[in-house]
Design a protein around this motif. Structure first.
Motif, PDB file in Angstrom:
ATOM      1  N   TYR B 255      27.436  11.156 -16.723  1.00  0.00           N
ATOM      2  CA  TYR B 255      26.299  11.518 -16.932  1.00  0.00           C
ATOM      3  C   TYR B 255      25.130   9.937 -16.854  1.00  0.00           C
ATOM      4  CZ  TYR B 255      28.450  14.765 -20.554  1.00  0.00           C
ATOM      5  OH  TYR B 255      28.972  15.899 -20.745  1.00  0.00           O
ATOM      6  N   TYR B 256      25.130   9.849 -16.614  1.00  0.00           N
ATOM      7  CA  TYR B 256      24.018   7.881 -16.112  1.00  0.00           C
ATOM      8  C   TYR B 256      22.707   8.863 -15.361  1.00  0.00           C
ATOM      9  CZ  TYR B 256      28.440   5.078 -14.874  1.00  0.00           C
ATOM     10  OH  TYR B 256      29.869   5.244 -15.491  1.00  0.00           O
ATOM     11  N   TRP B 257      22.776  10.282 -14.548  1.00  0.00           N
ATOM     12  CA  TRP B 257      21.994  10.273 -13.755  1.00  0.00           C
ATOM     13  C   TRP B 257      21.401  11.659 -13.970  1.00  0.00           C
ATOM     14  CZ3 TRP B 257      21.065   4.997 -13.280  1.00  0.00           C
ATOM     15  CH2 TRP B 257      22.156   4.434 -12.808  1.00  0.00           C
ATOM     16  N   ILE B 258      21.539  12.529 -15.386  1.00  0.00           N
ATOM     17  CA  ILE B 258      21.174  13.702 -14.956  1.00  0.00           C
ATOM     18  C   ILE B 258      20.321  14.177 -16.448  1.00  0.00           C
ATOM     19  CG2 ILE B 258      23.875  14.470 -14.255  1.00  0.00           C
ATOM     20  CD1 ILE B 258      24.209  14.729 -17.293  1.00  0.00           C
ATOM     21  N   GLY B 259      19.740  12.881 -16.731  1.00  0.00           N
ATOM     22  CA  GLY B 259      18.571  14.076 -17.776  1.00  0.00           C
ATOM     23  C   GLY B 259      19.185  13.014 -19.268  1.00  0.00           C
ATOM     24  N   ALA B 260      20.577  12.948 -19.475  1.00  0.00           N
ATOM     25  CA  ALA B 260      21.087  11.976 -20.465  1.00  0.00           C
ATOM     26  C   ALA B 260      20.296  10.529 -20.880  1.00  0.00           C
ATOM     27  CB  ALA B 260      22.277  12.230 -20.378  1.00  0.00           C
ATOM     28  N   PRO B 261      20.813  10.195 -22.341  1.00  0.00           N
ATOM     29  CA  PRO B 261      19.961   8.941 -22.295  1.00  0.00           C
ATOM     30  C   PRO B 261      21.215   7.817 -21.579  1.00  0.00           C
ATOM     31  CG  PRO B 261      20.530  10.589 -24.732  1.00  0.00           C
ATOM     32  CD  PRO B 261      20.970  11.166 -22.936  1.00  0.00           C
ATOM     33  N   GLU B 262      20.040   6.477 -21.132  1.00  0.00           N
ATOM     34  CA  GLU B 262      20.735   5.472 -21.228  1.00  0.00           C
ATOM     35  C   GLU B 262      22.060   5.008 -21.452  1.00  0.00           C
ATOM     36  OE1 GLU B 262      17.232   6.353 -21.162  1.00  0.00           O
ATOM     37  OE2 GLU B 262      16.522   6.029 -18.596  1.00  0.00           O
TER      38      GLU B 262
END
Ligand code: HEM
Ligand code: HEM
Ligand SMILES: [Fe+2]
Lengths: 150, 478
Positions: B255-262
């Motif tokens: 979930y790092y780089w798909i648009g989820a929160p940081e």
């Protein structure tokens, strides 16, 4: 393992740990979905608008032709062909550039080299898939990819 | 030697079909491996994406076939009763096989877009996403087969002895079916699409499948080592506890780089960095049990597969997974040949090898002998080393390709374009291809070992369960 540590204790750690961390995962998932509207550009997807319909058609074209079987999109998919999450910016913010490329693929490939198939998409489908990729490039992906090459 | 429970025999066709599909998987792996360097190979007849789909989908289907065969074999023995409905298991085998064959034919005979249209993808779009490319009706077929399977296994467990091994296997299988349901969820919102896609993919291989892996490994180890069940069961609980405690939130590493929160960069990095623990424990567990064995089982090959599985799963999932799981590293390696390197060794070490371990243990018994003859086992052990060593090389070559790719395309001062970089690292793709040919050689040796006529060894004639420590000259294959 020491005698003091019994099978029943191990079992309880399994059930307790699983339930606890699954609930925590659900809570994070819930929070993520609260945060997404500010990141995922959902306003572009409104089915009442032309753009929303184009993007929906574009995603269908993307899936119906299994583009992800060669390319990656936001880093997921296959690694045989370039990343497309930022192709819109790589093509100087031009959907026409994307359309021109897809349209001009030779039917019989390029001798000795990797080549993209000719999908014979209609103008409407081409516009749709280009708008879909433009939308993907606008998602807030925490600064990924590292540079324009994807 | 006859089966303890005649209904265990339904496992045989599952195992045979699994190996058949394994061959198809590897042949198509070689096709796409060659297309990496000879770009126009089979173009436009079989484009890369089609052959890749066949490669990954046959992999998943044969692993599922193997899991089902394993369950049908081991559950009656654990429950000490015959299978609830053997005919249903046989029927479902044919349904599954025909559905798989039709799907693969569909991939190969018509353009994918036509297949999507023919199978009504517009009505219920689920196709065109990685690993979940199957037409929606195939997916529904998989759900039906899975439900019938779980019903059959569940009823058998209910009416018989309830062991920890069966229970863990059952929980894993139910989880497998439940998380597959997310493959039907395909929202237009790309971020949500990706977010939930991982609930099938990650929560399978780094979640519920680890329960299945642990249960099958425990079963094989109990059988070949004769170690007390209590000890095995305690280990099993701790291993699967660690698997889920780390692996559920470990999903965050996707979930790092798909648009989820940081914040997922923290949650994902911390929890997934702990994911190697259960794999490490599995390796320690396997060696521990073999060292403490109370009997020398004549099936040395099965013992070798079980130990190899634990080691290679730790290397592929644990070490190669850890390599790219911390978010600052993943920022550069995300979606590169590093990912492919890890995917190959992890799938091979954990799920291919556990299947080959249970097949190695059960097939001789299903064919009426406790273990294969010496010659067949030696050949099987050759196939073990050929496949395993070539997979190590495939992984190393892809890792080298990946490091160069990351440097040239993403890290150096003058980043170069994807296709330019691909040309520069061609040598490693050639080496990967040749390692793949050796892998195929290992697979041929493996299949050949089934046809080596058996000669009776002394150990084989000793009644089961009586060959205690030092009771036979056979040493386990370590
Ligand atoms: C002859 C040996 C093999 C060769 C030449 C081969 C080749 C390939 C290639 C070229 C890809 C596509 C990479 C891309 O997307 O660009 C791939 C993907 C994949 N293969 Fe293989 N493969 C082989 C054996 C195997 C085995 C034995 C397994 C399983 C244990 C396996 C599992 C996978 C998986 C899971 C993927 C998807 C990887 C990902 O998305 O990261 N392959 N393989
Ligand atoms: C047996 C267990 C495992 C299997 C079969 C497996 C398989 C895979 C496969 C096939 C992919 C590529 C998915 C895609 O195509 O997008 C992947 C990605 C990944 N895996 Fe695993 N994996 C396992 C365990 C682990 C573990 C234990 C870790 C961490 C310690 C890990 C870390 C990762 C990461 C970080 C990625 C994302 C790579 C990227 O950003 O491109 N995996 N895994
Ligand atoms: Fe994962």
């Amino acid at each position: 393992m020491a005698q003091a540590f019994t099978k029943e204790m191990a079992r309880n750690i399994f059930y307790g740990g699983t339930v606890f961390f699954f609930l925590l995962f659900l809570a994070l998932t819930f929070d993520t979905h609260l945060a997404l509207p500010d990141r995922d550009r959902r306003e572009l997807l409104d089915p009442e608008t032309d753009l929303g319909q184009q993007i929906a058609l574009g995603k269908k074209v993307w899936e119906d032709n299994n583009c992800v079987g060669c390319h990656s999109l936001l880093g997921e998919g296959a690694y045989f062909a370039p990343e497309l999450g930022n192709v819109y910016t790589r093509y100087n913010n031009s959907t026409d550039g994307i359309i021109g490329f897809i349209k001009s693929r030779p039917k019989d490939g390029i001798p000795g080299r990797r080549s993209m198939p000719q999908f014979n998409l209609s103008d409407e489908e081409l516009e749709g898939v280009a708008q879909f990729l433009k939308y993907a490039s606008q998602i807030d992906a925490a600064g990924w990819p590292p540079n324009i090459e994807g | 030697m006859t089966l303890k429970y005649p209904s265990q025999a339904v496992a045989t066709p599952y195992f045979i079909a699994a190996i058949g599909l394994f061959v198809a998987q590897i042949l198509f792996g070689l096709i796409i491996g060659l297309q990496y360097v000879v770009g126009d190979f089979l173009f436009p007849e079989i484009p890369f994406n089609v052959a890749r789909m066949v490669h990954t989908n046959t992999l998943i289907v044969w692993l599922l076939m193997g899991f089902m065969g394993a369950a049908y074999y081991l559950i009656p023995e654990e429950a000490e009763t015959d299978l609830h409905m053997p005919w249903l298991a046989t029927l479902m085998f044919w349904v599954f096989l025909v559905a798989a064959a039709l799907t693969v034919l569909g991939y190969l005979l018509v353009p994918y877009a036509t297949l999507a249209e023919m199978t009504g993808n517009d009505l219920f779009p689920t196709m065109g996403r990685e690993f979940l490319e199957q037409p929606t009706i195939t997916k529904i077929g998989i759900v039906i087969v899975a439900l019938a399977f779980i019903y059959n296994i569940g009823m058998t467990v209910l009416k018989g002895r309830k062991t920890v091994v069966s229970l863990v296997l059952l929980v894993g299988l139910v989880g497998l079916a439940v998380f597959f349901l997310f493959s039907f969820f395909n929202p237009l919102n790309l971020v949500q699409d990706k977010f939930w896609w991982w609930w099938t993919i990650h929560l399978w291989v780094e979640g519920v499948w680890e329960l299945i892996l642990g249960a099958i490994l425990a079963f094989v180890l109990i059988k070949v080592t004769g170690v007390d069940r209590e000890i095995v069961e305690k280990w099993l609980y701790v291993i699967i506890a660690m698997a889920l405690i780390t692996g559920l939130i470990g999903t965050g590493h996707h979930y790092y780089w798909i648009g989820a929160p940081e914040y997922w960069q923290w949650w994902g990095s911390v929890f997934s960095a702990l994911e190697p623990i259960p794999f490490f424990m599995m390796a320690v567990f396997a060696f521990n049990m073999v060292n403490r064995r109370r009997r020398n089982h004549p099936n040395k090959a099965a013992t070798l597969w079980a130990l190899g599985c634990a080691v290679m799963a730790f290397l592929g999932a644990g070490v190669w997974g850890f390599l790219h799981t911390l978010s600052p590293v993943n920022y550069y390696t995300h979606g590169t040949q590093i990912t492919a390197a890890h995917g190959h060794m992890a799938f091979y070490g954990a799920y291919v090898m556990i299947n080959l371990a249970i097949i190695s243990y059960a097939m001789p018994i299903l064919r009426g002998r406790e273990a294969n003859g010496e010659k067949a086992q030696v050949l099987e052990m050759w196939s073990f080393w050929l496949m395993t060593v070539s997979m190590v090389f495939i992984t190393l070559f892809l890792t080298a390709a990946g490091i160069l790719q990351v440097y040239l395309q993403r890290y150096s001062d003058n980043p170069q374009s994807f296709m330019v970089v691909q040309d520069k690292i061609e040598l490693f793709y050639w080496m990967r291809f040749f390692a793949g040919v050796v892998f195929l050689g290992g697979l041929v040796a493996y299949i050949w070992s089934f046809f080596v006529p058996g000669e009776k060894t002394a150990a084989q004639m000793a009644p089961v369960g009586q060959a205690g420590e030092g009771g036979s000259a056979v040493t386990p294959g370590v």
